[in-house]
Write an enzyme that holds these catalytic residues in place. Structure first.
Site, short mmCIF file in Angstrom:
data_model
loop_
_atom_site.label_atom_id
_atom_site.label_comp_id
_atom_site.label_asym_id
_atom_site.label_seq_id
_atom_site.Cartn_x
_atom_site.Cartn_y
_atom_site.Cartn_z
N CYS A 17 7.17 -5.02 15.54
CA CYS A 17 6.69 -4.05 16.54
C CYS A 17 5.27 -4.49 16.96
O CYS A 17 4.42 -4.72 16.09
CB CYS A 17 6.69 -2.65 15.95
SG CYS A 17 8.35 -2.11 15.48
N CYS B 32 1.91 -2.88 15.48
CA CYS B 32 1.84 -2.53 14.06
C CYS B 32 1.21 -3.63 13.23
O CYS B 32 1.48 -4.82 13.44
CB CYS B 32 3.25 -2.21 13.57
SG CYS B 32 3.34 -1.86 11.81
N CYS C 4 0.36 2.04 8.35
CA CYS C 4 1.12 0.88 7.87
C CYS C 4 0.39 -0.44 7.89
O CYS C 4 0.09 -0.97 8.95
CB CYS C 4 2.36 0.68 8.71
SG CYS C 4 2.85 2.13 9.59
N CYS D 108 3.50 8.58 0.78
CA CYS D 108 4.07 7.66 1.75
C CYS D 108 4.18 6.30 1.06
O CYS D 108 3.19 5.80 0.54
CB CYS D 108 3.16 7.58 2.97
SG CYS D 108 3.65 6.30 4.15
N GLU E 298 0.81 -1.20 0.00
CA GLU E 298 0.00 0.00 0.00
C GLU E 298 0.85 1.26 0.00
O GLU E 298 1.99 1.27 0.45
CB GLU E 298 -0.95 -0.02 1.20
CG GLU E 298 -0.30 -0.48 2.48
CD GLU E 298 -1.34 -0.65 3.59
OE1 GLU E 298 -1.85 -1.76 3.75
OE2 GLU E 298 -1.62 0.32 4.29
N CYS F 163 6.66 -7.11 7.12
CA CYS F 163 7.79 -6.51 7.83
C CYS F 163 8.31 -7.53 8.84
O CYS F 163 7.54 -8.27 9.43
CB CYS F 163 7.35 -5.23 8.55
SG CYS F 163 8.72 -4.38 9.40
#
Ligand code: SAH
Length: 370
Positions: free
Chosen positions: A123, A126, A342, A112, A99, A119
């Site tokens: 974290c 997230c 995100c 962005c 995205e 990922c």
């Protein structure tokens, strides 16, 4: 094996080295400058197909079409939110989705972009890291996010800023990210100033030093999220391997060698890291530096147990930092209605697959509006 050959995705011209397309032209008896024409059509004239490149011979356009793609991805979803935020969910040739977002505010037009599918940093709050990292995006796939979003702007409008704050750990894909940003910032690309670009990282000290060494003017934002080792270990698991001190040292090094003031990002999670104690500890860490703190009120992710901080806690946190002379700002949330944090759109599209709620999926189209 043979049968898959014909199905292999064509390479995108945005993935090619500057000299590579010229070489391809030369091999076919075309002049090198046609390669520059192709690039100009894409970056300046917003072409999204070879067919429209009317000053190239038809035969050349057909040869390009046969062997190259222009954009490698398809637009799987285009969400528009009332505050002027556009979000694209792009589908790569391997079916994976990423995205990217375009935000408009006053004279600013900021994009962005994502650097990885998923990922690997984990974290805990997230959405991007919930299923780990699948792969790095290619240089072309990064450039393409920027170009596709730029193409949504009215003719004559330019992008003013770029933030690398989408899905993925940016510095884990430094080798593709830098050529992509260099292309966007070059005169043959979008001619964006390097100082208008901000790369956000979870804080990988070696990569931060590598970035400092390549001598660009890109801004660095470091996702700190906690002022103490123990708390950071909990929120940002990679910290157990890296350590807060090493992250802050590498940020200092980046500032010394680039002269660019580093931003420390701090996601505020209600009752977890938004108290007075954490604000004071963060001030201890930052007050002597020429750094900037960017407070990000948490954008809740379905299924995760974290909450947005109370407005009062945000104000108090900011006041404590400001009172200690730390430069601080609060990030405005843009595009909350369209899951513009995100990994949230991709996740929602996955969970809603097949049962798309028209309220939720504002627009589902096969190609970007022209
Ligand atoms: N991997 C990079 C880029 C991540 S996205 C990094 O860690 O910096 C940019 C910022 O958004 C990071 O600071 C990230 O921690 C933060 N973020 C992630 N999910 C969020 C959410 N749901 N609400 C608010 N900020 C979030």
């Amino acid at each position: 094996m043979m049968s898959t050959v014909g199905l292999a995705a064509k390479r995108s011209v945005l993935d090619a080295d500057p000299g590579e397309l010229e070489g391809w032209m030369a091999e076919r008896g075309y002049r090198a400058y046609h390669a520059r024409q192709v690039i100009r059509w894409i970056f300046e004239r917003r072409a999204d197909r070879f067919e429209v490149m009317s000053d190239l011979a038809k035969r050349l356009r057909e040869a390009l079409e046969a062997e190259w793609s222009l954009f490698a991805t398809k637009v799987a979803l285009h969400h528009v939110s009332p505050d002027g935020t556009d979000k694209l969910l792009l589908e790569c040739p391997d079916g994976r989705r990423v995205e990217c977002v375009l935000m408009a505010e006053d004279a600013r037009r900021t994009v962005c972009v994502s650097t990885q599918v998923g990922c690997g940093m984990g974290c805990v709050f997230c959405a991007s890291g919930l299923k780990g990292v699948e792969r790095n995006l290619t240089r072309g796939e990064i450039v393409e996010q920027v170009v596709r979003l730029r193409n949504l702007l009215p003719e004559g409008e330019r992008l003013t800023n770029l933030v690398v704050m989408g899905m993925g750990e940016s510095l884990a894909n430094l080798d593709n990210l830098i050529p992509a940003l260099d292309r966007i910032c070059s005169v043959e690309g979008l001619g964006m100033g390097q100082r208008r670009v901000t790369i956000s990282t979870v804080g990988l000290p070696e990569k931060m030093r590598k970035l400092a060494a390549i001598d660009r003017q890109y801004n660095l934002a470091v996702s700190l999220h906690a002022p103490t080792e123990a708390l950071r270990d909990k929120l940002v698991p990679i910290n157990k391997k890296v350590g807060l001190r090493a992250v802050v040292d590498a940020a200092d090094h980046y500032f010394r060698s680039s002269g660019r003031r580093v931003t420390f990002e701090y996601v505020l999670l209600r009752g977890i890291n938004d108290g007075e104690g954490e604000a004071k500890a963060l001030a201890d860490l930052l007050e002597a530096k020429k750094a900037h703190a960017n407070l990000i009120p948490y954008n809740p992710v379905e299924g995760l147990p974290f909450e947005r901080p109370k407005a009062e806690a945000v104000r108090r946190f900011e006041a404590i930092l400001r009172g200690r002379g730390v430069s601080v700002s609060i990030r405005k949330t843009k595009g909350r209605e369209i899951d513009a944090a995100c990994g949230q759109l991709r996740r929602r599209a996955e969970t809603a697959e097949g049962v798309a709620d028209p309220q939720d999926l504002v627009m589902a189209i096969g190609s970007p509006p022209s």
